[in-house]
Design a protein around this motif. Structure first.
Motif, PDB file in Angstrom:
ATOM      1  N   LEU A 150      37.266  52.691  51.752  1.00  0.00           N
ATOM      2  CA  LEU A 150      37.781  51.418  52.238  1.00  0.00           C
ATOM      3  C   LEU A 150      37.646  50.271  51.239  1.00  0.00           C
ATOM      4  O   LEU A 150      38.610  49.504  51.053  1.00  0.00           O
ATOM      5  CB  LEU A 150      37.093  51.057  53.563  1.00  0.00           C
ATOM      6  N   PRO A 151      36.499  50.076  50.563  1.00  0.00           N
ATOM      7  CA  PRO A 151      36.420  48.976  49.590  1.00  0.00           C
ATOM      8  C   PRO A 151      37.469  49.076  48.491  1.00  0.00           C
ATOM      9  O   PRO A 151      38.145  48.086  48.173  1.00  0.00           O
ATOM     10  CB  PRO A 151      35.006  49.096  49.032  1.00  0.00           C
ATOM     11  N   ALA A 152      37.630  50.259  47.901  1.00  0.00           N
ATOM     12  CA  ALA A 152      38.617  50.424  46.824  1.00  0.00           C
ATOM     13  C   ALA A 152      40.036  50.295  47.354  1.00  0.00           C
ATOM     14  O   ALA A 152      40.912  49.739  46.673  1.00  0.00           O
ATOM     15  CB  ALA A 152      38.428  51.774  46.142  1.00  0.00           C
ATOM     16  N   ALA A 153      40.293  50.802  48.565  1.00  0.00           N
ATOM     17  CA  ALA A 153      41.640  50.699  49.146  1.00  0.00           C
ATOM     18  C   ALA A 153      42.008  49.235  49.373  1.00  0.00           C
ATOM     19  O   ALA A 153      43.142  48.815  49.080  1.00  0.00           O
ATOM     20  CB  ALA A 153      41.697  51.468  50.463  1.00  0.00           C
ATOM     21  N   TYR A 154      41.054  48.457  49.862  1.00  0.00           N
ATOM     22  CA  TYR A 154      41.330  47.033  50.070  1.00  0.00           C
ATOM     23  C   TYR A 154      41.576  46.326  48.740  1.00  0.00           C
ATOM     24  O   TYR A 154      42.493  45.507  48.611  1.00  0.00           O
ATOM     25  CB  TYR A 154      40.163  46.359  50.798  1.00  0.00           C
ATOM     26  N   ILE A 155      40.766  46.646  47.747  1.00  0.00           N
ATOM     27  CA  ILE A 155      40.918  46.011  46.421  1.00  0.00           C
ATOM     28  C   ILE A 155      42.267  46.382  45.818  1.00  0.00           C
ATOM     29  O   ILE A 155      42.961  45.526  45.229  1.00  0.00           O
ATOM     30  CB  ILE A 155      39.765  46.430  45.509  1.00  0.00           C
ATOM     31  N   ALA A 156      42.683  47.653  45.976  1.00  0.00           N
ATOM     32  CA  ALA A 156      43.981  48.064  45.451  1.00  0.00           C
ATOM     33  C   ALA A 156      45.094  47.300  46.148  1.00  0.00           C
ATOM     34  O   ALA A 156      46.052  46.812  45.493  1.00  0.00           O
ATOM     35  CB  ALA A 156      44.168  49.577  45.667  1.00  0.00           C
ATOM     36  N   PHE A 157      45.013  47.140  47.453  1.00  0.00           N
ATOM     37  CA  PHE A 157      46.000  46.357  48.204  1.00  0.00           C
ATOM     38  C   PHE A 157      46.001  44.909  47.720  1.00  0.00           C
ATOM     39  O   PHE A 157      47.082  44.309  47.526  1.00  0.00           O
ATOM     40  CB  PHE A 157      45.681  46.414  49.702  1.00  0.00           C
ATOM     41  N   HIS A 158      44.841  44.355  47.505  1.00  0.00           N
ATOM     42  CA  HIS A 158      44.725  42.973  47.036  1.00  0.00           C
ATOM     43  C   HIS A 158      45.396  42.787  45.678  1.00  0.00           C
ATOM     44  O   HIS A 158      46.113  41.821  45.445  1.00  0.00           O
ATOM     45  CB  HIS A 158      43.227  42.622  46.963  1.00  0.00           C
ATOM     46  N   MET A 159      45.174  43.742  44.770  1.00  0.00           N
ATOM     47  CA  MET A 159      45.723  43.618  43.414  1.00  0.00           C
ATOM     48  C   MET A 159      47.228  43.847  43.384  1.00  0.00           C
ATOM     49  O   MET A 159      47.947  43.258  42.572  1.00  0.00           O
ATOM     50  CB  MET A 159      45.021  44.593  42.473  1.00  0.00           C
ATOM     51  N   LEU A 160      47.720  44.689  44.298  1.00  0.00           N
ATOM     52  CA  LEU A 160      49.154  45.002  44.290  1.00  0.00           C
ATOM     53  C   LEU A 160      50.020  43.978  45.041  1.00  0.00           C
ATOM     54  O   LEU A 160      51.146  43.687  44.619  1.00  0.00           O
ATOM     55  CB  LEU A 160      49.381  46.393  44.894  1.00  0.00           C
ATOM     56  N   PHE A 161      49.488  43.432  46.088  1.00  0.00           N
ATOM     57  CA  PHE A 161      50.349  42.638  46.997  1.00  0.00           C
ATOM     58  C   PHE A 161      49.920  41.189  47.198  1.00  0.00           C
ATOM     59  O   PHE A 161      50.581  40.463  47.942  1.00  0.00           O
ATOM     60  CB  PHE A 161      50.411  43.334  48.372  1.00  0.00           C
TER      61      PHE A 161
END
Length: 478
Positions: free
Chosen positions: A466-477
């Motif tokens: 979950l932490p990495a998934a949220y960070i990836a979403f943050h960086m992409l969108f």
């Protein structure tokens, strides 16, 4: 029986047993957990492991200069990573730095031979975290060995799997990369010696474990009081376990390790404020009550393991819920939770459910209380995730983290934390009731279905990502 063989043909999640009756964990579950470690571990790094590894490097440098004796005087170090710029002095006893120095010797030597600074390169930082993997493997094998020598031997492989796949093991190691697990094999060695009745090995193991952190005493004292009732022998045993720590603390000039170890105690003096100047230290009170229970209550020999499991569970559930420890300390509690499930002998299915819910609740609580340990800086410092996504490196000032909005909200934060804390306390109380050695077996939700193990594993892996998934979403969108 944990799994009902009569339902094995009807359930797609049924688990097989070996010819001697041991429950076999499917290879797919082991593969899923190992893959999760392999994917998550290279995505994050945190300041503590970077700085301690740097101090391990310093030990080799000081050895070359003939100044190793003054390690603690010359130990102040920064990581050199732009995301973590704070300088720290060495705050642990010497064996911690020796382990880091030995493990990171290849990268230190390669740097000396090439003249290049390799410390903050991705391979070097991944190598630092890989140091923790052998300690997971050894701890899991020890848990398997402990259970195999008891009347609950059919659950040996299950116990090892529950430890490795616990979210309380996965995120301190794979996400944060913290090294509280270093003392865990010695704790488990001590429990094994206690079961064997080998008192000298029991003391020696916990003396070694206490060198890393005094959390080992939360296992040692209950085990000691369960069998030993003479005050003099109790005091002598307690003193004997602390001897190596005291000697090491006074071996090197300027050693802050003993003081750093003692300062951990202050972290547990959180409590309920009764008035302006009175605080009820709830965690300390819970530990004291368990120790009094173990010392005064009479037990039959056949109840010893359930009593041990119940007592350790109460202490370490209190540790995780009432003491509000730093998020990476919870790995110390993971074996106690596993023993509660395996050694209860009556309500394993319900206890696995409550162990899972408590571990998830503690993890969500830590996502809220300690956002820095799960923030975008952990991926930026490692330097892998943004390259995989093809985005720019995170800004050095960015502190985005999963559930950070809840942490920063003056309205949501107290409400969510209060709801989580209340739910955790309810689950804690229920699990304590179902694991009580003299309690009765309740047939509802028993025996444990294999699907519960699958669900727990899937939930733990999802939380760890979950932490990495949220960070990836943050960086992409965003």
């Amino acid at each position: 029986m944990l799994c009902d063989a009569r339902n094995s043909k009807r359930s797609p999640f049924a688990m097989r047993t070996s010819p001697d009756g041991e429950l076999i964990i499917p290879k797919a579950l082991w593969a899923a957990v190992i893959l999760a470690y392999c994917v998550i571990l290279p995505l994050h790094t945190y300041c503590d492991i970077l700085i301690t590894a740097k101090q391990g490097y310093s030990l080799w440098d000081l050895l070359l200069e003939g100044k190793a004796w003054y390690f603690y005087i010359d130990s102040a170090a920064g990581s050199g990573n732009p995301y973590y710029t704070v300088t720290y002095e060495a705050a642990y006893l010497f064996p911690v730095y020796l382990i880091f120095a030995v493990w990171n010797f290849p990268t230190w030597l390669l740097g000396k031979m090439t003249g290049a600074s390799l410390f903050n390169t991705v391979p070097s930082m991944i190598w630092m975290k890989l140091m923790l993997v052998p300690f997971i493997v050894v701890s899991a094998r020890q848990i398997n060995h402990i259970v195999k020598k008891t009347a609950y031997r059919q659950y040996a492989q299950l116990a090892a799997f529950l430890f490795v796949s616990s979210i309380l093991t996965i995120y301190p190691i794979a996400v944060i990369g913290q090294y509280d697990i270093l003392g865990l094999p010695f704790i488990l060695w001590g429990i094994s010696a206690w079961i064997d009745g080998d008192f000298k090995k029991f003391l020696a193991a916990f003396a070694c474990a206490s060198v890393f952190k005094y959390f080992a005493l939360l296992y040692f004292l209950p085990l000691l009081l369960l069998r030993e009732k003479k005050i003099g022998r109790i005091l002598l045993s307690f003193a004997a376990v602390l001897v190596p720590s005291v000697l090491l603390a006074n071996l090197f000039p300027g050693d802050l390790g003993h003081g750093g170890n003692l300062l951990l105690i202050a972290q547990f003096l959180n409590g309920v404020i009764l008035s302006d100047d009175t605080t009820l230290y709830v965690f300390a009170a819970a530990v004291a009550l368990v120790l009094l229970y173990l010392y005064f209550a009479p037990f039959d020999k056949k109840d010893e393991l359930p009593v041990m499991a119940f007592s350790l569970f109460v202490i370490f559930a209190s540790f995780c819920i009432l003491a509000a420890p730093l998020p990476y300390w919870v790995v110390i509690a993971s074996p106690a939770f596993v023993f509660a499930v395996v050694f209860s002998g009556k309500n394993n299915g319900k206890l696995l459910f409550f162990e899972t819910v408590i571990a998830w609740g503690v993890t969500l609580k830590n996502f809220i209380l300690f956002p820095a340990c799960f923030s975008i800086r952990t991926t930026g410092a490692m330097g892998v995730l943004h390259r995989l996504l093809g985005t720019a490196a995170p800004a050095l000032t960015d502190d985005s983290s999963v559930l950070l909005r809840i942490h920063d909200s003056p309205i949501l934060s107290p409400i969510v934390r209060s709801v989580l804390f209340t739910g955790l306390c309810v689950c804690f109380a229920a699990a304590a009731c179902f694991s009580f050695p003299r309690g009765r077996r309740n047939e509802m939700w028993e025996p444990l279905n294999g699907g519960a193990v699958y669900l727990r594993t899937a939930g733990n892996i999802a939380l760890a990502f979950l932490p990495a998934a949220y960070i990836a979403f943050h960086m992409l969108f965003r």
